[in-house]
Motif scaffolding. Sequence first.
Motif, PDB file in Angstrom:
ATOM      1  N   GLN B 604       0.847  -1.192   0.000  1.00 27.93           N
ATOM      2  CA  GLN B 604       0.000   0.000   0.000  1.00 27.93           C
ATOM      3  C   GLN B 604       0.880   1.238   0.000  1.00 27.93           C
ATOM      4  O   GLN B 604       0.884   2.013   0.930  1.00 27.93           O
ATOM      5  N   SER B 605       1.599   1.432  -1.114  1.00 35.00           N
ATOM      6  CA  SER B 605       2.574   2.515  -1.117  1.00 35.00           C
ATOM      7  C   SER B 605       1.929   3.856  -1.376  1.00 35.00           C
ATOM      8  O   SER B 605       2.517   4.890  -1.139  1.00 35.00           O
ATOM      9  N   GLY B 606       0.704   3.828  -1.921  1.00 35.24           N
ATOM     10  CA  GLY B 606       0.099   5.086  -2.331  1.00 35.24           C
ATOM     11  C   GLY B 606       0.490   5.465  -3.746  1.00 35.24           C
ATOM     12  O   GLY B 606       0.004   6.442  -4.291  1.00 35.24           O
ATOM     13  N   GLN B 607       1.402   4.681  -4.361  1.00 35.98           N
ATOM     14  CA  GLN B 607       1.793   4.936  -5.743  1.00 35.98           C
ATOM     15  C   GLN B 607       0.791   4.272  -6.668  1.00 35.98           C
ATOM     16  O   GLN B 607       0.772   3.054  -6.795  1.00 35.98           O
ATOM     17  N   THR B 608      -0.048   5.102  -7.332  1.00 37.64           N
ATOM     18  CA  THR B 608      -1.074   4.502  -8.191  1.00 37.64           C
ATOM     19  C   THR B 608      -0.455   3.629  -9.271  1.00 37.64           C
ATOM     20  O   THR B 608      -1.040   2.630  -9.666  1.00 37.64           O
ATOM     21  N   GLY B 609       0.711   4.035  -9.731  1.00 40.76           N
ATOM     22  CA  GLY B 609       1.374   3.250 -10.776  1.00 40.76           C
ATOM     23  C   GLY B 609       1.587   1.813 -10.340  1.00 40.76           C
ATOM     24  O   GLY B 609       1.302   0.873 -11.099  1.00 40.76           O
ATOM     25  N   VAL B 612      -1.618  -0.175 -10.449  1.00 45.28           N
ATOM     26  CA  VAL B 612      -2.021  -0.603 -11.788  1.00 45.28           C
ATOM     27  C   VAL B 612      -1.133  -1.758 -12.248  1.00 45.28           C
ATOM     28  O   VAL B 612      -1.618  -2.733 -12.847  1.00 45.28           O
TER      29      VAL B 612
ATOM     30  N   ASN C 110       0.340  10.111  -3.663  1.00 43.55           N
ATOM     31  CA  ASN C 110       0.419   9.319  -2.431  1.00 43.55           C
ATOM     32  C   ASN C 110       0.375  10.205  -1.194  1.00 43.55           C
ATOM     33  O   ASN C 110       0.267   9.706  -0.095  1.00 43.55           O
ATOM     34  N   LYS C 113      -2.613   9.977   1.362  1.00 42.43           N
ATOM     35  CA  LYS C 113      -2.770   9.088   2.514  1.00 42.43           C
ATOM     36  C   LYS C 113      -2.373   9.776   3.820  1.00 42.43           C
ATOM     37  O   LYS C 113      -2.594   9.230   4.887  1.00 42.43           O
TER      38      LYS C 113
END
Lengths: 171, 631, 114
Positions: B604-609, B612, C110, C113
């Motif tokens: 759950q890095s927060g990196q949308t890439g 995907v 990000n 969050k």
Amino acid sequence: MHITEILFWILTALALFSALMVVSSDNPVHSVLWLILVFMAITGHYILMNAQFLAIVNMIVYAGAIMVLFLFVIMFMNLNKDSEPQKSVWLRLAAVVSGGSLLLILVAALKDNGGYINSMKGEGSIGLIKNLGNTLFTEYVVPFEISSILFLSAMVGAVVLGKKESSTPAA
Amino acid sequence: MSKFVFLIPLLPFVGFLINGLGRNFLSKTFTGIIGSGVLVASFVLSLLAFSQVSEPGFTVQVINLFDFIKVAGLNIPFAFQIDQLSSLFLLIITGIGSLIHIYSIAYMHEETPAHFARYFAYLNLFVFSMLLLVMGANFIVMFIGWEGVGLCSYLLIGYWFGNNSYNNAAKKAFIMNRIGDLGFLLAIFWMLSQFGSITYAEVFAKASTAPVTVLTGITILLFIGAMGKSAQIPLYTWLPDAMAGPTPVSALIHAATMVTAGIYMIARSNVLYSLAPTTQHLVAIVGIATALLAATIALKQNDIKKILAYSTVSQLGLMFMALGVGAYTGGVFHVMTHAFFKALLFLGAGSVIHAMHHEQDIMKMGGLRKKLPITHITFLIGCLAIAGLPPFSGFFSKDEILAAAHDMHPIYYALGVITSLMTAFYMFRLYFLTFSGTFRGTEAQAEHLHESPFSMTFPLIILALFSIAGGWVGIPAVFAENAHKLSAFLLPVLPERHQHHHFSHSMELMMMGAVVLLIVVMILIAAKKFASVKSSEEKQLSGLGKFLANKWYVDEFYDLVVVKPVSQLAAFLSRVVDQKIIDGLVNGVGKGVQFSARQLRWLQSGQTGSYVLIMTVSIILFFIFQLLWKA
Amino acid sequence: MPIIPVNYYIFLSLALFAIGIVGVLTRRNAIIIFMCIELMLNAVNILLVAFSKMHHVAAYALDKTTTVGTEAQLFVFFIMVVAAAEVTVGLAIIVMLYRNIHSVDINFLNRLKH
């Protein structure tokens, strides 16, 4: 080779090439323009398949309204210069490899298909506005009305989101 | 009659709801009026029902209220049965209940309004459950009431829940009752599987078709239920401890009504018992053994309520002996008279305790005759009634039991007589220590001695009248032919005792006279020994006296044999099984989840890439998996 | 009469879809990623129309008045409707984003969050 097939290959090549350019061009404005080209090619395909109504809608709504909206936003935010930092080479490689594998695997999954499409004289009234309109306003009138509500809420959402916050200071 | 019968239990329940729900804002006057008013109303209805039952040509009425359990072929209706037996019990319960409710208003006046309302709510709920118990037309409804009265007994024994030993007494009563209830429940299941029904009418009609061993089993299980509720060996020890509750509660629940539920149940299922002679013997033996044991213990107790409690246990034992020898009418008769005089004695004791500011040790009383005249007179009447002197009510019922015992076997008779003599002795020991001689309490107590208010003495007077006259409905044939009205009344429900030997009337009169004479002698001995005790110092007891004063060490024995091993097992289970194994499992799951969550957090890095990418790779994997699966 | 196997359309559609995926994965500009998503939606649309046509041709050979395949085209129409709505809201969000962090780089997303 029949003229239809020639057109098919030309349009296909155009669509694929333009799509590649959308992904690879550095300037967002160029991307938008290439995308419009992709949509035009797809419109051509619709016409080839005798889906005139969709062809027109695609042209007007997608290539026209939506892409103009994109262009407007890009211009509005002054993003037309190449300011995008690049992802690392490895990541991009991984992306291309996974995209390619997806293509491969989907082709492998769907290739065994005996269907064909031909253009016969006299057929093809289903793509016309008369038929689609009839069906849309009889059988599909409820989804149609619901989609109008969707539009309304999208409109309201866009206004709410786009409004400048006056009471709270910007983060 | 079916029009109003359901109101008899419903009214106390409504009272329970009003007092229970409104206890935080109702005034004491209001709760008192509601609590007693519903009881009086249901007493009036009971009188109405009774008068209809006693009309000639009455047949048993079963009133179906609604279907309670309806599964496949099994249908258990929620039904009431009105017949001679239940209507008699209705009268006893609502009548004595009303008096005790009225008495409670004055007795509990020191409580805060909320606790006062709680008390009346419990009391109403108890009456409701008790009425269900006696009115039910099948064993299930009886069981509901049975459990309800057990619960209320628990709640009321632990009414002063600030005191932990009271809570322990409440728990003890509840657990002992549960042991009995299990027997009752098993009996219900067995009856269901044997007869396919648990409605009284059907079960009793089919009873003679069942094998004797089955009937014996069922009746023994039922009797185990009765043992718990009616405090018989080996489950009697809760009743003396139950005196922790307020005194009117002891009078109502632990003397007059609830503890007689076991008698009612056996009298109700007399058809089954008559077909199982083995159980009858067992009932008689347990009954007389309990009667003797409790009477001996009562000889050496000093707590006024404890003496009465052991006396109750002893009298219940006598009733069970009556049932065991087949004298169902005698048992029920004694339930009735006992309800009158034991309620009277308890309420009198309550009046004394009230006057003494919650002093219960009779060694610290004495000479109360002058200060509490009404209490004194009524208490004396109660003592005479329980001792069994004519013409008080206890004489007639006890005489009937003894006569029946003699028919069965002289040894029962002898033991019964000994119990009666001991009863007379300890009751008059209690009476003389309390009311005669000189006052042995503190100065402060002496100053505050006063007669109780009218709402407390009024029930005493009424109960005293009934203690005198209550026995006249069962005058034995030796005095007058056909004078036993109760027996004639109950004849449709309870069979007449078939007599083995017929004594001549003169013989019977002689034995009766001898017993009465012995009782008088006992009273005189008690008077000589205890009428003028001077000091409150106790003599150092030794030998048998100490053994009796310590209640045969039964509590200690139970403690050693049952309570300690069980609590050790519980401690083991709590320490090892619960804390180590079960907690270990639960905590292990928690820790495992936390650990794996820490490991998964980098996803759950927060990196949308990356999301995907993971999504795409997953889709590819799914397709590969599916293609391989097909191949 | 020209005969085009439906497989050609499938391959075209899949190729466009894969290009869209690669675009989403490689680019960091939110607007371009958004456009790639539009591209993928259109790839699906082509496929739907192709299948509609395929079934229609098969049914037409038996019955000249058939309307088989109408539903698929209507479906495409609804996809366009939803896409339009989606673009409206999506672009509004991007504008909002730009206003707050002065960038449309999704790697900064990000921060949401925190």
